[in-house]
Design a protein around this motif. Structure first.
Motif, PDB file in Angstrom:
ATOM      1  N   ARG A  90      -3.238   3.651  -0.366  1.00 39.02           N
ATOM      2  CA  ARG A  90      -2.292   4.277   0.552  1.00 39.02           C
ATOM      3  C   ARG A  90      -2.195   3.478   1.855  1.00 39.02           C
ATOM      4  O   ARG A  90      -1.101   3.231   2.374  1.00 39.02           O
ATOM      5  CB  ARG A  90      -2.737   5.705   0.846  1.00 39.02           C
ATOM      6  CG  ARG A  90      -1.908   6.491   1.850  1.00 39.02           C
ATOM      7  CD  ARG A  90      -0.555   6.857   1.293  1.00 39.02           C
ATOM      8  NE  ARG A  90       0.435   5.820   1.516  1.00 39.02           N
ATOM      9  CZ  ARG A  90       1.551   5.702   0.802  1.00 39.02           C
ATOM     10  NH1 ARG A  90       1.808   6.507  -0.208  1.00 39.02           N
ATOM     11  NH2 ARG A  90       2.407   4.726   1.061  1.00 39.02           N
ATOM     12  N   PHE A  91      -3.344   3.059   2.367  1.00 35.75           N
ATOM     13  CA  PHE A  91      -3.340   2.268   3.595  1.00 35.75           C
ATOM     14  C   PHE A  91      -2.590   0.957   3.394  1.00 35.75           C
ATOM     15  O   PHE A  91      -1.754   0.573   4.217  1.00 35.75           O
ATOM     16  CB  PHE A  91      -4.767   1.982   4.069  1.00 35.75           C
ATOM     17  CG  PHE A  91      -4.816   1.075   5.273  1.00 35.75           C
ATOM     18  CD1 PHE A  91      -4.703   1.596   6.552  1.00 35.75           C
ATOM     19  CD2 PHE A  91      -4.931  -0.305   5.124  1.00 35.75           C
ATOM     20  CE1 PHE A  91      -4.709   0.764   7.658  1.00 35.75           C
ATOM     21  CE2 PHE A  91      -4.939  -1.147   6.226  1.00 35.75           C
ATOM     22  CZ  PHE A  91      -4.831  -0.607   7.499  1.00 35.75           C
ATOM     23  N   PHE A  92      -2.862   0.258   2.298  1.00 30.60           N
ATOM     24  CA  PHE A  92      -2.226  -1.038   2.071  1.00 30.60           C
ATOM     25  C   PHE A  92      -0.715  -0.913   1.903  1.00 30.60           C
ATOM     26  O   PHE A  92       0.046  -1.774   2.355  1.00 30.60           O
ATOM     27  CB  PHE A  92      -2.839  -1.726   0.857  1.00 30.60           C
ATOM     28  CG  PHE A  92      -4.088  -2.507   1.161  1.00 30.60           C
ATOM     29  CD1 PHE A  92      -4.224  -3.192   2.357  1.00 30.60           C
ATOM     30  CD2 PHE A  92      -5.128  -2.558   0.258  1.00 30.60           C
ATOM     31  CE1 PHE A  92      -5.369  -3.911   2.648  1.00 30.60           C
ATOM     32  CE2 PHE A  92      -6.287  -3.279   0.532  1.00 30.60           C
ATOM     33  CZ  PHE A  92      -6.401  -3.954   1.738  1.00 30.60           C
ATOM     34  N   LYS A 126      10.493   0.731   0.795  1.00 31.79           N
ATOM     35  CA  LYS A 126       9.117   1.237   0.767  1.00 31.79           C
ATOM     36  C   LYS A 126       8.880   2.072  -0.489  1.00 31.79           C
ATOM     37  O   LYS A 126       7.856   1.934  -1.160  1.00 31.79           O
ATOM     38  CB  LYS A 126       8.845   2.068   2.018  1.00 31.79           C
ATOM     39  CG  LYS A 126       7.396   2.530   2.136  1.00 31.79           C
ATOM     40  CD  LYS A 126       7.184   3.307   3.418  1.00 31.79           C
ATOM     41  CE  LYS A 126       5.709   3.529   3.680  1.00 31.79           C
ATOM     42  NZ  LYS A 126       4.975   4.091   2.571  1.00 31.79           N
ATOM     43  N   ARG A 127       9.834   2.916  -0.825  1.00 30.32           N
ATOM     44  CA  ARG A 127       9.664   3.779  -1.983  1.00 30.32           C
ATOM     45  C   ARG A 127       9.545   2.961  -3.268  1.00 30.32           C
ATOM     46  O   ARG A 127       8.673   3.203  -4.107  1.00 30.32           O
ATOM     47  CB  ARG A 127      10.831   4.753  -2.090  1.00 30.32           C
ATOM     48  CG  ARG A 127      10.709   5.705  -3.277  1.00 30.32           C
ATOM     49  CD  ARG A 127      11.856   6.700  -3.318  1.00 30.32           C
ATOM     50  NE  ARG A 127      13.125   6.059  -3.634  1.00 30.32           N
ATOM     51  CZ  ARG A 127      14.138   5.965  -2.800  1.00 30.32           C
ATOM     52  NH1 ARG A 127      14.041   6.466  -1.579  1.00 30.32           N
ATOM     53  NH2 ARG A 127      15.265   5.377  -3.156  1.00 30.32           N
ATOM     54  N   GLU A 128      10.406   1.977  -3.430  1.00 32.49           N
ATOM     55  CA  GLU A 128      10.393   1.193  -4.657  1.00 32.49           C
ATOM     56  C   GLU A 128       9.140   0.330  -4.769  1.00 32.49           C
ATOM     57  O   GLU A 128       8.585   0.156  -5.860  1.00 32.49           O
ATOM     58  CB  GLU A 128      11.659   0.329  -4.732  1.00 32.49           C
ATOM     59  CG  GLU A 128      12.929   1.137  -4.906  1.00 32.49           C
ATOM     60  CD  GLU A 128      12.837   2.116  -6.069  1.00 32.49           C
ATOM     61  OE1 GLU A 128      12.401   1.702  -7.161  1.00 32.49           O
ATOM     62  OE2 GLU A 128      13.178   3.296  -5.880  1.00 32.49           O
ATOM     63  N   GLU A 129       8.676  -0.224  -3.664  1.00 31.75           N
ATOM     64  CA  GLU A 129       7.453  -1.021  -3.712  1.00 31.75           C
ATOM     65  C   GLU A 129       6.243  -0.149  -4.026  1.00 31.75           C
ATOM     66  O   GLU A 129       5.349  -0.555  -4.783  1.00 31.75           O
ATOM     67  CB  GLU A 129       7.250  -1.765  -2.384  1.00 31.75           C
ATOM     68  CG  GLU A 129       8.246  -2.899  -2.188  1.00 31.75           C
ATOM     69  CD  GLU A 129       7.944  -3.718  -0.952  1.00 31.75           C
ATOM     70  OE1 GLU A 129       7.115  -3.275  -0.133  1.00 31.75           O
ATOM     71  OE2 GLU A 129       8.536  -4.800  -0.808  1.00 31.75           O
ATOM     72  N   ASP A 130       6.202   1.053  -3.453  1.00 30.47           N
ATOM     73  CA  ASP A 130       5.111   1.976  -3.768  1.00 30.47           C
ATOM     74  C   ASP A 130       5.085   2.277  -5.267  1.00 30.47           C
ATOM     75  O   ASP A 130       4.029   2.249  -5.905  1.00 30.47           O
ATOM     76  CB  ASP A 130       5.278   3.284  -2.992  1.00 30.47           C
ATOM     77  CG  ASP A 130       4.958   3.138  -1.513  1.00 30.47           C
ATOM     78  OD1 ASP A 130       4.729   1.989  -1.081  1.00 30.47           O
ATOM     79  OD2 ASP A 130       4.962   4.144  -0.798  1.00 30.47           O
TER      80      ASP A 130
END
Length: 477
Positions: free
Chosen positions: A268-270, A66-70
């Protein structure tokens, strides 16, 4: 299995937990020592406490994707804006932006929290007003509705929201509802409660279905309608937030935003939706329409959680406190700060800044309430003024500095919000919005009782004991 054998197994497991805490987890020393004391001096209780509240060792592995995709989604925008803010020769049309440039740069570098402009902000402190605005926005939706909430109760208000969403889904509007498994289930909101919405074609996402884990919950409260209107703040969805629960009248704070910041709420939602469902509709214009010129309020949408390296919202709070020249007004239901926050408030007060903290007069979580009073007591000597809000339950999570800048969102002033839960706040830099938030704080003072140094020192021995025990457990996390 006899009790003696079970006890030996628990002791062995506690030793393994202790080894994990010391050698593998990156807890701060205070939290690590607290956990070790609980494991060794209260073996059976400590075992279950750590099972439900601890186990941070897996946190980085659980959320590394999740962190890397963000970061990948945000990197290109970040590089462009970072160059702009790093150039101290550049000046902005809004004086508050220049005044709080360092805070903005901190949040930009720390969290990819881009500064957006041309926003209009409407402030809500009553549930009736906030939900009237939310229902109005839902009724006016033409393309999509995106809701992300920690709690969506299966009660009168919760069912009304689900029904309104289902009606729009039947009209062909895309509806996506994301809720936290533990928070919503506690209010009776199971997936069956959302069958009306799913039958109508709406989509739901359940964040972190492992309800036995108290940590790593999605505590955010976000709504985005047609990519043009957004909501953020402290209100969940349920009758409690209209003052119809056991705690009585409810005092909270939320923003309705129109403008460029809505795109950041949408993003943020996506990002969260993609993490839960694997689906991402992409940066299509219908999800990110041209924002138009709605107002002049600069806003950063700041997120934090176990997928962030540092604690962006907490560090944003600290930077605002350090930037204060006249006043710092804070409202929070849970005041369990770490040493860095305590020091910032103490230093500000000793420097002549009018620092005031408001907490509820009644607890919804007794241990946290008594711990809050204990930490309040530590600050009174330094000149910090503290109050208990007496007109029901105070759930707002706000700070306003010098009546010019501040934050409204989901993050409490405690360890859980700073390090363990997923949170989202709107940081603003606008004297008009700041004055409105400061005025609301001052109006609440008329409904509050000040905790003076004399009254705090006169508390009973029973209260002192409750505070001491609660404070002992406060670092756990």
């Amino acid at each position: 299995m006899t009790f003696d054998i079970l006890f030996v197994i628990i002791i062995v497991l506690n030793i393994l937990f202790a080894v994990t805490i010391v050698f593998f987890e990156r807890k701060n020393p205070t939290a690590a020592m607290a956990w070790l004391m609980v494991l060794f001096f209260l073996p059976p209780i400590g075992f279950f406490l750590y099972l439900f509240f601890g186990q941070n060792y897996t946190r980085q592995r659980m959320f590394v994707v999740k962190r890397e995709e963000d970061r990948r989604f945000l990197q290109e925008i970040f590089l462009a804006q970072h160059r702009e803010f790093a150039d101290t020769r550049y000046r902005f049309a809004i004086p508050e932006v220049d005044e709080f440039r360092e805070a903005i740069l901190l949040l930009l570098q720390n969290n990819r929290a881009f500064l957006t402009g041309k926003n209009r902000v409407d402030l809500y402190t009553r549930g009736e007003d906030k939900f009237d605005a939310l229902f109005a926005a839902i009724r006016e939706a033409r393309h999509h509705i995106h809701l992300e909430y920690f709690i969506l109760n299966n009660d009168e208000l919760g069912r009304a929201v689900v029904h309104a969403l289902a009606e729009k889904a039947l009209e062909g509007v895309e509806v996506r509802l994301l809720f936290d498994a533990m928070g919503t289930r506690a209010g009776g909101g199971t997936q069956k409660a959302f069958s009306e919405l799913t039958d109508a074609g709406g989509k739901i996402g359940v964040f972190f279905p492992s309800v036995y884990r108290v940590n790593y919950r999605n505590h955010r409260k976000i709504a985005v309608i047609d990519g043009t209107v957004g909501f953020i703040g402290g209100f969940n969805i349920g009758d409690d937030y209209l003052g119809k629960g056991p705690l009585g009248p409810w005092r909270d704070t939320a923003f309705r935003i129109a403008g460029q910041a809505v795109q950041m709420l949408q993003l943020r939602f996506f990002l969260d939706w993609h993490y839960v469902t694997g689906g991402y509709p992409g940066p299509r214009p219908r999800y990110f329409p041209a924002p138009g010129d709605h107002g002049t309020t600069p806003i950063q949408i700041v997120s934090s959680g176990p997928d962030t390296r540092w604690s962006p919202i907490k560090e944003g709070y600290i930077k605002l406190i350090n930037s204060a020249r006249e006043s710092v007004y804070i409202q929070t239901p849970y005041f369990v700060p770490d040493e860095s926050v305590t020091d910032a408030l103490r230093i500000a007060a000793l420097s002549g800044v009018d620092v005031r903290v408001m907490i509820p007069c009644k607890p919804d979580h007794p241990f946290v309430y008594w711990a809050s009073l204990s930490f309040i007591g530590d600050l009174l000597d330094a000149g910090v003024r503290a109050y208990t809000y007496d007109n029901g339950f105070l759930h707002a999570k706000t700070i306003v500095v010098d009546g010019k800048a501040g934050s409204v969102g989901s993050a409490n002033w405690d360890v859980r919000s700073f390090r363990l839960n997923f949170e989202a706040n709107a940081f603003f830099y606008d004297a008009a919005v700041g004055a409105e938030l400061a005025r609301a704080f001052k109006e609440d003072l008329a409904l509050s009782t000040e905790i003076t140094l004399e009254s705090y020192r006169a508390r009973s021995r029973r209260v002192r004991m409750k505070e001491s025990v609660s404070r002992l457990f406060s670092p756990l996390g």
